[in-house]
Design a protein around this motif. Structure first.
Motif, PDB file in Angstrom:
ATOM      1  N   ASP A 267      31.023   6.238 -74.900  1.00  0.00           N
ATOM      2  CA  ASP A 267      31.955   7.197 -74.300  1.00  0.00           C
ATOM      3  C   ASP A 267      33.254   6.464 -73.944  1.00  0.00           C
ATOM      4  O   ASP A 267      33.379   5.250 -74.150  1.00  0.00           O
ATOM      5  N   PHE A 268      34.226   7.214 -73.395  1.00  0.00           N
ATOM      6  CA  PHE A 268      35.533   6.601 -73.163  1.00  0.00           C
ATOM      7  C   PHE A 268      35.438   5.439 -72.175  1.00  0.00           C
ATOM      8  O   PHE A 268      36.092   4.404 -72.348  1.00  0.00           O
ATOM      9  N   ASN A 269      34.608   5.614 -71.147  1.00  0.00           N
ATOM     10  CA  ASN A 269      34.448   4.547 -70.146  1.00  0.00           C
ATOM     11  C   ASN A 269      34.000   3.238 -70.814  1.00  0.00           C
ATOM     12  O   ASN A 269      34.522   2.159 -70.526  1.00  0.00           O
ATOM     13  N   GLU A 270      33.041   3.350 -71.743  1.00  0.00           N
ATOM     14  CA  GLU A 270      32.533   2.143 -72.421  1.00  0.00           C
ATOM     15  C   GLU A 270      33.576   1.586 -73.397  1.00  0.00           C
ATOM     16  O   GLU A 270      33.722   0.367 -73.533  1.00  0.00           O
ATOM     17  N   ARG A 271      34.295   2.483 -74.060  1.00  0.00           N
ATOM     18  CA  ARG A 271      35.339   2.009 -74.983  1.00  0.00           C
ATOM     19  C   ARG A 271      36.449   1.284 -74.215  1.00  0.00           C
ATOM     20  O   ARG A 271      36.992   0.282 -74.663  1.00  0.00           O
ATOM     21  N   LEU A 272      36.775   1.831 -73.032  1.00  0.00           N
ATOM     22  CA  LEU A 272      37.803   1.199 -72.192  1.00  0.00           C
ATOM     23  C   LEU A 272      37.370  -0.213 -71.800  1.00  0.00           C
ATOM     24  O   LEU A 272      38.136  -1.177 -71.897  1.00  0.00           O
ATOM     25  N   LYS A 273      36.100  -0.313 -71.381  1.00  0.00           N
ATOM     26  CA  LYS A 273      35.586  -1.632 -70.971  1.00  0.00           C
ATOM     27  C   LYS A 273      35.594  -2.612 -72.131  1.00  0.00           C
ATOM     28  O   LYS A 273      35.930  -3.790 -71.968  1.00  0.00           O
ATOM     29  N   SER A 274      35.236  -2.112 -73.312  1.00  0.00           N
ATOM     30  CA  SER A 274      35.254  -2.984 -74.495  1.00  0.00           C
ATOM     31  C   SER A 274      36.657  -3.486 -74.768  1.00  0.00           C
ATOM     32  O   SER A 274      36.867  -4.663 -75.066  1.00  0.00           O
ATOM     33  N   ALA A 275      37.627  -2.550 -74.678  1.00  0.00           N
ATOM     34  CA  ALA A 275      39.018  -2.932 -74.976  1.00  0.00           C
ATOM     35  C   ALA A 275      39.538  -3.939 -73.953  1.00  0.00           C
ATOM     36  O   ALA A 275      40.210  -4.903 -74.305  1.00  0.00           O
ATOM     37  N   LEU A 276      39.200  -3.706 -72.680  1.00  0.00           N
ATOM     38  CA  LEU A 276      39.770  -4.539 -71.617  1.00  0.00           C
ATOM     39  C   LEU A 276      39.048  -5.864 -71.426  1.00  0.00           C
ATOM     40  O   LEU A 276      39.650  -6.855 -71.017  1.00  0.00           O
ATOM     41  N   THR A 277      37.729  -5.863 -71.690  1.00  0.00           N
ATOM     42  CA  THR A 277      36.950  -7.069 -71.367  1.00  0.00           C
ATOM     43  C   THR A 277      36.148  -7.617 -72.535  1.00  0.00           C
ATOM     44  O   THR A 277      35.555  -8.691 -72.435  1.00  0.00           O
TER      45      THR A 277
END
Lengths: 469, 101
Positions: A2-12
């Motif tokens: 989901d977007f939350n997991e994609r965001l975390k992947s992109a940022l970290t």
């Protein structure tokens, strides 16, 4: 993912990193320090309301995350969100909410919170802000938690409207004719060109390099006004150390619609297109978005292509994270794919979970949404329970339903006089904003619901303050 | 000119308030008849950060003055009356002929 997991992947680099989110809206005010542009006249209750936009971060976070907030949310509001099926994060309210302060400033003034952030940092959590200025860098360094973002200097550089214009020029992307000014000589050159545009009968727009949300944009329709503006700016630049300027001057072009699209740049330089929305603006101020945007496949495909090229350049310049881009559709259906680049979270970023839950593939065909903000006038704070009663059947309260899904309650009462003020002050009317997403099975129903919600909320103001026009 | 001092004050005050009301009505698209000296600019008239610079420039043009924008403070923008008081001082300093007319 989901977007939350994609965001975390992109940022970290990992989808399961625990984040501590910080909704420091209008971070532009921090980036603008030391830069001379249009006079900044932020008065009234705007800033205290904007500072409570921090509560949007609740729906960007997942269960394993935390959110730093200026106050703990209304418990009925939290229960409402949980009933809708959202996995709420841990909440870290600051010890003292100063309404004039950004959430970051309140957090920096709270030693116990700093300790708690340090503990979370030691456990592997990372701080993720709406946008990163020196304040967020200081917060991360003071607390001892990693900042899941490039440096503040990089974030500031790529958020200047001068950067946007120059990058779009370098990539050959269509823009309104315009000029960038980073010193007084450049300003005079740009204003000379603007005079020719005005003489040809077309308005120009002067934009502050770090303006946000309609602030720092001045539409100029005559030479007299342009000269006045030039005097005002050169005087300010002369008074500022170094005479550094940050302005963009553009020809005003006709448009059929405003768009906002988002992509995410990963730490590895990968670019992912997230979504495009049709922006609703009123006199230049962002009022919300329509989902889905009324665009052809070809137009969407062009925006995806532009996203890839912008993302690649941003990555080369050291940026990673969320990028929102404002764009326009001209009266003939052609695109101006880059009006400005906002390399930070955008309002739309905080609606991703709502989109995934209620507007994505699981939603019935025809489902339409209008992301809205309704102005309020109140004489006393309105708890979420009372708001729920006022909205009644117009509140979206179950999957598959229709109505207004409230995604921020803090802005409703942000400008209420403090209870410590004298009794006569507590009866003083105050402005508030209600943010939410109107979800309906069709565009017609959505428009009707929006009108009814607006009327019901306006009546609330009339009931509570009959003496105010 | 034989005007007495109070008369001058009233004349300048009336002119400044009139200019502010006209400029505000243009900026906010409200009926000028609904705007009075006690009207609060942000809460009642809906002025916001996006319209305030245009308002100031319209007042400057009408009265022939120039604001030091960095010296403007929140309390100057409480109401039409408080803004008028601030503008009057600028007129007296910058356009003494108009102030004494």
């Amino acid at each position: 993912m989901d977007f939350n997991e994609r965001l975390k992947s992109a940022l970290t680099g990992a989808p399961d990193t625990s984040l501590v989110l910080l909704g420091n809206f209008e971070v532009e005010d921090q980036w603008a320090r030391g830069e001379t542009g249009l006079p900044r006249l932020a008065f009234g209750s705007d800033s205290v309301i904007v500072n409570r936009m921090d509560e949007f971060a609740l729906l960007l976070a997942g269960k394993s995350d935390h959110v730093v907030l200026k106050t703990a949310p209304d418990s009925d509001f939290l229960a409402y969100l949980e009933d809708l099926g959202f996995d709420l994060p841990g909440i870290l309210p600051v010890a003292r909410n100063d309404p004039r302060n950004l959430v970051t400033e309140d957090a920096l003034a709270d030693p116990a919170l700093l300790t708690e952030l340090g503990v979370l940092g030691a456990e592997g959590a990372a701080l993720s802000a709406h946008g990163v200025s020196e304040l967020e860098e200081r917060l991360a360094a003071t607390a001892g938690i990693a900042l899941a973002a490039p440096s503040a200097a990089t974030c500031k550089a790529v958020n200047s409207k001068i950067y946007s214009r120059r990058l779009a020029d370098a990539l050959g992307i269509r823009q309104a004719r315009g000029w960038t000014c980073d010193d007084v000589a450049g300003l005079e050159e740009a204003f000379t060109a603007a005079r020719a545009v005005l003489a040809a009968g077309r308005p120009v727009v002067v934009k502050d390099a770090y303006g946000v949300s309609g602030k720092g944009i001045e539409l100029v329709e005559g030479e007299r006004r342009l000269d006045r503006l030039l005097r005002m700016i050169t005087k300010r630049a002369g008074q500022a150390a170094g005479g550094r300027l940050g302005l963009v001057v553009e020809e005003w072009v006709g448009k059929r619609a405003d768009l906002n699209y988002q992509f995410t740049v990963g730490r590895d330089g990968g670019v992912r297109f997230d979504f495009v929305k049709e922006a609703l603006t009123e006199r230049g101020v962002h009022k919300g978005h329509r989902i889905p945007a009324r665009l052809t496949e070809r137009q969407v495909s062009e925006l995806k292509d532009v996203s890839g090229r912008l993302g690649e350049s941003l990555a080369a310049d050291g940026y990673y994270g969320v990028v929102g881009v404002d764009a326009m559709v001209d009266p003939d259906g052609g695109l101006y794919p880059v009006v400005e680049i906002n390399a930070r979270n955008n309002m739309s970023t905080y609606q991703a979970a709502i989109q995934e839950a209620f507007l994505g593939e699981r939603a019935a065909a025809g489902t339409t949404a209008l992301v809205r903000q309704y102005p309020l006038r109140l004489t006393r704070p309105l708890p979420f329970g009372s708001l729920r009663d006022v909205l009644g059947d117009l509140l979206f309260d179950a999957p598959g339903g229709t109505g207004l899904l409230v995604n921020n309650h803090a802005t409703v009462n942000a400008a209420a006089p403090a209870s410590a003020e004298p009794a006569d002050a507590t009866d003083r009317p105050f402005a508030g904003r209600l943010y939410g997403v109107v979800i309906a099975p069709s565009a017609e129903r959505m428009t009707a619901l929006d009108g009814e919600i607006g009327r019901r909320l306006a009546a609330l103001g009339e009931r509570s303050s009959p003496d105010v026009a | 000119m034989e005007n007495t001092a109070p008369g001058n004050a009233t004349g300048l005050h009336g002119q400044v308030v009139g200019t502010i009301v006209t400029s505000l009505a243009e900026a906010t698209q409200l009926d000028p008849g609904t705007i009075g000296e006690g009207s609060t600019l942000f809460d009642e008239l809906g002025l916001d950060s996006t319209t305030v610079l245009g308002l100031l420039m319209a007042i400057e043009e009408e009265l022939g003055i120039e604001f030091e924008t960095d010296s403007l403070e929140q309390h100057h923008f409480e109401s039409v009356g408080t803004l008028a008081a601030f503008v009057e001082v600028q007129v007296v300093e910058q356009v003494p002929d108009l102030a004494g007319a």
